[in-house]
Scaffold this motif. Structure first.
Motif, PDB file in Angstrom:
ATOM      1  N   GLY A 191      -9.751  50.835 -27.319  1.00 43.93           N
ATOM      2  CA  GLY A 191      -9.903  49.436 -27.666  1.00 43.93           C
ATOM      3  C   GLY A 191     -10.563  48.627 -26.557  1.00 43.93           C
ATOM      4  O   GLY A 191     -11.172  47.576 -26.817  1.00 43.93           O
ATOM      5  N   MET A 192     -10.471  49.118 -25.319  1.00 46.93           N
ATOM      6  CA  MET A 192     -11.080  48.402 -24.202  1.00 46.93           C
ATOM      7  C   MET A 192     -12.592  48.303 -24.345  1.00 46.93           C
ATOM      8  O   MET A 192     -13.225  47.427 -23.746  1.00 46.93           O
ATOM      9  CB  MET A 192     -10.729  49.105 -22.887  1.00 46.93           C
ATOM     10  N   SER A 193     -13.180  49.198 -25.145  1.00 45.16           N
ATOM     11  CA  SER A 193     -14.630  49.160 -25.332  1.00 45.16           C
ATOM     12  C   SER A 193     -15.083  47.915 -26.081  1.00 45.16           C
ATOM     13  O   SER A 193     -16.282  47.612 -26.129  1.00 45.16           O
ATOM     14  CB  SER A 193     -15.101  50.422 -26.078  1.00 45.16           C
ATOM     15  N   LEU A 194     -14.136  47.180 -26.682  1.00 42.75           N
ATOM     16  CA  LEU A 194     -14.489  45.944 -27.385  1.00 42.75           C
ATOM     17  C   LEU A 194     -14.823  44.816 -26.418  1.00 42.75           C
ATOM     18  O   LEU A 194     -15.517  43.868 -26.773  1.00 42.75           O
ATOM     19  CB  LEU A 194     -13.329  45.484 -28.276  1.00 42.75           C
ATOM     20  N   LEU A 195     -14.284  44.905 -25.199  1.00 43.44           N
ATOM     21  CA  LEU A 195     -14.373  43.783 -24.266  1.00 43.44           C
ATOM     22  C   LEU A 195     -15.490  43.972 -23.253  1.00 43.44           C
ATOM     23  O   LEU A 195     -15.556  44.982 -22.558  1.00 43.44           O
ATOM     24  CB  LEU A 195     -13.037  43.613 -23.533  1.00 43.44           C
ATOM     25  N   ASN A 196     -16.368  43.001 -23.169  1.00 47.51           N
ATOM     26  CA  ASN A 196     -17.452  43.015 -22.192  1.00 47.51           C
ATOM     27  C   ASN A 196     -17.758  41.588 -21.743  1.00 47.51           C
ATOM     28  O   ASN A 196     -17.443  41.194 -20.632  1.00 47.51           O
ATOM     29  CB  ASN A 196     -18.698  43.682 -22.770  1.00 47.51           C
ATOM     30  N   GLN A 197     -18.340  40.807 -22.656  1.00 46.60           N
ATOM     31  CA  GLN A 197     -18.708  39.438 -22.308  1.00 46.60           C
ATOM     32  C   GLN A 197     -17.494  38.570 -21.986  1.00 46.60           C
ATOM     33  O   GLN A 197     -17.600  37.605 -21.229  1.00 46.60           O
ATOM     34  CB  GLN A 197     -19.512  38.809 -23.452  1.00 46.60           C
ATOM     35  N   LEU A 198     -16.347  38.897 -22.562  1.00 47.45           N
ATOM     36  CA  LEU A 198     -15.150  38.108 -22.275  1.00 47.45           C
ATOM     37  C   LEU A 198     -14.786  38.142 -20.793  1.00 47.45           C
ATOM     38  O   LEU A 198     -14.261  37.177 -20.241  1.00 47.45           O
ATOM     39  CB  LEU A 198     -13.966  38.612 -23.105  1.00 47.45           C
ATOM     40  N   PHE A 199     -15.103  39.276 -20.128  1.00 50.40           N
ATOM     41  CA  PHE A 199     -14.828  39.379 -18.695  1.00 50.40           C
ATOM     42  C   PHE A 199     -15.815  38.551 -17.877  1.00 50.40           C
ATOM     43  O   PHE A 199     -15.563  38.245 -16.714  1.00 50.40           O
ATOM     44  CB  PHE A 199     -14.894  40.842 -18.244  1.00 50.40           C
ATOM     45  N   LYS A 200     -16.972  38.232 -18.476  1.00 51.15           N
ATOM     46  CA  LYS A 200     -18.020  37.503 -17.756  1.00 51.15           C
ATOM     47  C   LYS A 200     -18.029  36.011 -18.070  1.00 51.15           C
ATOM     48  O   LYS A 200     -18.821  35.267 -17.497  1.00 51.15           O
ATOM     49  CB  LYS A 200     -19.387  38.100 -18.108  1.00 51.15           C
ATOM     50  N   THR A 201     -17.173  35.579 -18.990  1.00 49.89           N
ATOM     51  CA  THR A 201     -17.160  34.175 -19.397  1.00 49.89           C
ATOM     52  C   THR A 201     -16.890  33.247 -18.215  1.00 49.89           C
ATOM     53  O   THR A 201     -17.532  32.204 -18.062  1.00 49.89           O
ATOM     54  CB  THR A 201     -16.107  33.951 -20.490  1.00 49.89           C
ATOM     55  N   ILE A 202     -15.935  33.625 -17.375  1.00 46.52           N
ATOM     56  CA  ILE A 202     -15.634  32.852 -16.164  1.00 46.52           C
ATOM     57  C   ILE A 202     -15.727  33.809 -14.966  1.00 46.52           C
ATOM     58  O   ILE A 202     -14.924  34.742 -14.865  1.00 46.52           O
ATOM     59  CB  ILE A 202     -14.230  32.229 -16.226  1.00 46.52           C
ATOM     60  N   PRO A 203     -16.692  33.616 -14.072  1.00 49.64           N
ATOM     61  CA  PRO A 203     -16.784  34.484 -12.892  1.00 49.64           C
ATOM     62  C   PRO A 203     -15.463  34.489 -12.130  1.00 49.64           C
ATOM     63  O   PRO A 203     -14.843  33.419 -11.937  1.00 49.64           O
ATOM     64  CB  PRO A 203     -17.897  33.827 -12.061  1.00 49.64           C
ATOM     65  N   PRO A 204     -14.982  35.656 -11.726  1.00 45.86           N
ATOM     66  CA  PRO A 204     -13.681  35.741 -11.039  1.00 45.86           C
ATOM     67  C   PRO A 204     -13.544  34.779  -9.869  1.00 45.86           C
ATOM     68  O   PRO A 204     -12.465  34.214  -9.648  1.00 45.86           O
ATOM     69  CB  PRO A 204     -13.637  37.199 -10.574  1.00 45.86           C
ATOM     70  N   ALA A 205     -14.633  34.574  -9.125  1.00 47.48           N
ATOM     71  CA  ALA A 205     -14.565  33.691  -7.954  1.00 47.48           C
ATOM     72  C   ALA A 205     -14.337  32.232  -8.342  1.00 47.48           C
ATOM     73  O   ALA A 205     -13.875  31.423  -7.527  1.00 47.48           O
ATOM     74  CB  ALA A 205     -15.842  33.816  -7.136  1.00 47.48           C
TER      75      ALA A 205
END
Length: 219
Positions: free
Chosen positions: A138-152
């Motif tokens: 199921g982790m393959s569904l997530l990509n852009q969601l991790f990039k929505t807010i830069p971690p920094a």
């Protein structure tokens, strides 16, 4: 069960997470959903632990004890061994169904908006990752969601409005649709192959090998 060791086949599995002790045991299907005169190995271990508490003069939480249950949550994992499910050849383990359904509704609702916030986004993505850990594909569904807010830039304590792209919104919709069925069936037969993968910013690689069921089960 110990975090950094393989879990090998056993007649009872037991562990301690913070102050929660648990014991799980496989039993015959005929024993599920019935008040059997023969206690499971899990109950025997549980009673032994209660005796230890008594001897040490420790006060437990009797009202919270769950004994001989065929549906319960153990360290965040909901194990559904109800007789009608197991008779169909399945034994699903997943994030609790109530949590997955709630996350499904929240993800679908959030996907409608053009913006998100630091607090909402971090909580929602964290919840999705937690649920997907029980069905890793199921982790393959997530990509852009991790990039929505830069971690920094992420500041949940000082949330700001952030743009939610339609690509990220589509990942929320897919998550919402699949969350209700994202469970691992621990009665499923083991695959004869094992795979290892590696990735870089340029390329990826994997290797594979045939292994025995005796090795596949603890892995």
């Amino acid at each position: 069960m110990v975090t950094d060791r393989l879990t090998r086949p056993s007649d009872v599995y037991q562990g301690l997470c913070i102050d929660d002790f648990f014991a799980i045991a496989p039993v015959p299907i005929s024993q599920l959903g019935s008040q059997s005169d023969q206690p499971s190995r899990a109950k025997e271990v549980f009673l032994s632990a209660k005796e230890c508490y008594l001897r040490a003069g420790l006060q437990g939480s009797d009202a919270k004890d769950v004994v001989e249950a065929d549906l319960g949550v153990v360290v965040g994992a909901e194990i559904n061994s109800k007789k009608k499910i197991v008779q169909q050849g399945m034994l699903p383990v997943a994030a609790p169904a109530a949590k997955r359904l709630a996350l499904s509704w929240i993800a679908l609702t959030a996907s409608r908006f053009s913006c998100t916030t630091d607090a909402l986004h971090s909580s929602l993505v964290g919840g999705l990752v937690s649920a997907f850990c029980f069905k890793r594909c199921g982790m393959s569904l997530l990509n852009q969601l991790f990039k929505t807010i830069p971690p920094a830039e992420l500041q949940p304590e000082k949330p700001q409005l952030r743009a939610l792209t339609r690509t990220a919104a589509e990942e929320l919709v897919l998550s919402a649709v699949l969350l209700p069925i994202l469970a691992s069936d621990i009665k499923a037969p083991f695959h004869a192959w094992i795979y290892a993968s590696d990735a870089s910013t340029e390329k990826g690689a994997f290797c594979e090998a045939i292994i025995s069921e005796r090795l596949a089960e603890p892995l």
